[in-house]
Design an enzyme around this catalytic site. Structure first.
Site, PDB file in Angstrom:
ATOM      1  N   SER A   1       8.179  -0.087  -2.190  1.00  0.00           N
ATOM      2  CA  SER A   1       7.749  -0.589  -0.885  1.00  0.00           C
ATOM      3  C   SER A   1       8.736  -0.154   0.184  1.00  0.00           C
ATOM      4  CB  SER A   1       7.652  -2.121  -0.926  1.00  0.00           C
ATOM      5  OG  SER A   1       7.351  -2.651   0.349  1.00  0.00           O
TER       6      SER A   1
ATOM      7  N   GLY B   1       0.820  -1.201   0.000  1.00  0.00           N
ATOM      8  CA  GLY B   1       0.000   0.000   0.000  1.00  0.00           C
ATOM      9  C   GLY B   1       0.856   1.253   0.000  1.00  0.00           C
TER      10      GLY B   1
ATOM     11  N   GLU C   1      14.159   2.441   2.613  1.00  0.00           N
ATOM     12  CA  GLU C   1      14.074   2.540   4.066  1.00  0.00           C
ATOM     13  C   GLU C   1      14.588   3.904   4.519  1.00  0.00           C
ATOM     14  OE1 GLU C   1      12.872   0.284   6.030  1.00  0.00           O
ATOM     15  OE2 GLU C   1      13.619   0.759   8.022  1.00  0.00           O
TER      16      GLU C   1
ATOM     17  N   ARG D   1       8.792   6.402   0.591  1.00  0.00           N
ATOM     18  CA  ARG D   1       8.217   5.920  -0.669  1.00  0.00           C
ATOM     19  C   ARG D   1       8.056   7.063  -1.658  1.00  0.00           C
ATOM     20  NH1 ARG D   1       4.745   2.478   2.740  1.00  0.00           N
ATOM     21  NH2 ARG D   1       3.108   4.051   2.594  1.00  0.00           N
TER      22      ARG D   1
ATOM     23  N   LYS E   1       5.647 -12.259   0.877  1.00  0.00           N
ATOM     24  CA  LYS E   1       4.650 -11.610   1.721  1.00  0.00           C
ATOM     25  C   LYS E   1       4.492 -12.480   2.957  1.00  0.00           C
ATOM     26  CE  LYS E   1       1.799  -8.254   2.587  1.00  0.00           C
ATOM     27  NZ  LYS E   1       0.837  -7.646   1.682  1.00  0.00           N
TER      28      LYS E   1
ATOM     29  N   SER F   1       7.368  -7.972   2.149  1.00  0.00           N
ATOM     30  CA  SER F   1       6.225  -7.214   2.647  1.00  0.00           C
ATOM     31  C   SER F   1       5.548  -8.017   3.747  1.00  0.00           C
ATOM     32  CB  SER F   1       5.236  -6.917   1.519  1.00  0.00           C
ATOM     33  OG  SER F   1       5.796  -6.046   0.557  1.00  0.00           O
ATOM     34  N   SER F   2       4.770  -7.336   4.552  1.00  0.00           N
ATOM     35  CA  SER F   2       4.036  -7.998   5.625  1.00  0.00           C
ATOM     36  C   SER F   2       2.669  -7.360   5.750  1.00  0.00           C
ATOM     37  CB  SER F   2       4.801  -7.872   6.950  1.00  0.00           C
ATOM     38  OG  SER F   2       4.086  -8.484   8.008  1.00  0.00           O
TER      39      SER F   2
END
Length: 380
Positions: free
Chosen positions: A358, A96, A312, A339, A172, A242-243
């Site tokens: 991401s 997202g 990051e 991002r 993921k 991703s998580s």
């Protein structure tokens, strides 16, 4: 562990098809529906989807689940398979947050077969989905080993025999929500952290460690569990993790080159040392024969099929010696800052806004940086 069907006979080679499609909202699958209705893509050939939705990218980003639900319903109509079964067969990895110039989109991966021609050698894909991961294992070495097993299974399924031929690994991983923490406590188990945001970070770290173990970049040593979110010299420069709350298992997508595949697609991947590292972007495209000087020329930009970036905010609070305030902004989450910033930099080099960017790059590329991976059509 579920993985897609294995490679076919020696008389046939696999071929990867990549389609990058736009969306008007997080549940909009009309572009894919049009391809399926026109017979330009077969639903049974689709093996994975990676997408970028316009949510916040946080624990409560339900745009990811909305898209996944819509995708599985569409594929169920075209395949005749139950949507619940497809959830365990087709990895759908979503991130997202489309801050700045980033455009919501999704990348559909399909694998087909055709008569072998020439010597072979092209971009290959493999996928795998682990068994559900208990909440008390998330962010612990059991999580690392489960991720490593998923990556190895996806490599095997793709026919990628050597770890050095892997270009990009997208995982993921599930995270611990308050409800999952309570469920663990009810059966006498403890979670590594009950803070959902912190759990997402541990999940990404464990996924990166698992990728590194599978690719031979670090040993399978449970004593290294304490190094998660502590020793950022460990990890993988080819991992994008991703998580989210919308998954309960590890979904793995492995992309690399294999002589058992054919077609025009190749992939370049390079680390970004920091948020201003344009050289990392130009190196990733240079690996596949594209020249950014300073931006890709329109003919080269048209060859780009998909772009994936991890980034990051530098946790030391500096970018090239100058203080940044991303980590201290209580109005805008630091991941949204980074991002937007890195997305603008990469978009400027590629002349393209449909870029998967991401945040949360713990142990994925250099500390305070990340990585960029590009799929493109090669020129004969």
């Amino acid at each position: 562990m579920h993985s897609s069907p294995s490679l076919k006979s020696d008389n046939l080679r696999e071929r990867l098809v990549v389609r990058r499609l736009t969306m008007a909202h997080p549940g909009d699958l009309s572009a894919l529906a049009a391809l399926l209705d026109a017979g330009e893509m077969a639903a049974n050939d689709i093996v994975a989807v990676i997408g970028k939705t316009e949510g916040n990218g946080g624990v409560n980003d339900f745009t990811r689940g909305y898209f996944t639900q819509s995708l599985m319903a569409l594929l169920a109509r075209h395949t005749g398979k139950p949507a619940e079964a497809l959830l365990r067969q087709v990895p759908c990895v979503l991130s997202g947050g489309t801050e700045g110039v980033l455009s919501p989109h999704y990348v559909v991966f399909a694998r087909t077969s055709e008569p072998a021609s020439g010597s072979g050698g092209a971009l290959a894909i493999g996928t795998a989905i682990s068994a559900p991961l208990p909440a008390h294992d998330i962010g612990r070495w059991a999580h690392v080993r489960s991720a490593a097993a998923a990556v190895r299974a996806a490599m095997d399924q793709a026919g990628i025999e050597r770890p050095e031929d892997v270009r990009f690994v997208q995982l993921k991983c599930p995270c611990v929500t308050s409800a999952r923490a309570q469920q663990a406590a009810a059966i006498g188990q403890t979670v590594r952290t009950a803070d959902p945001g912190r759990s997402m970070a541990y999940a990404r770290a464990a996924g990166a460690f698992g990728t590194a173990v599978a690719l031979g970049e670090m040993p399978d040593d449970p004593r290294l569990e304490g190094a998660m979110l502590e020793d950022f010299s460990l990890g993988s420069f080819r991992a994008s993790i991703s998580s989210g709350v919308e998954v309960d298992a590890i979904e793995a997508i492995v992309l690399g080159h294999s002589e058992r595949w054919q077609g025009p697609l190749r992939m370049g991947c390079a680390p970004m040392q920091d948020a201003l590292d344009i050289a990392g972007v130009t190196e990733a495209v240079r690996e596949i024969g594209l020249l950014a000087s300073p931006q890709l020329a329109p003919p080269d930009a048209a060859r780009v099929a998909a772009v994936f970036v991890k980034c990051e905010p530098d946790r030391r609070g500096l970018v090239r010696g100058m203080r940044h305030t991303m980590l201290d902004d209580t109005d805008i989450n630091a991941q949204r800052h980074i991002r937007g910033a890195v997305g603008g930099l990469v978009a400027g080099v590629l002349g393209e806004t449909q870029i998967f960017v991401s945040g949360g790059a713990e142990h994925q590329g250099p500390d305070g940086g990340g990585l960029v991976a590009v799929i493109a059509h090669v020129v004969d």
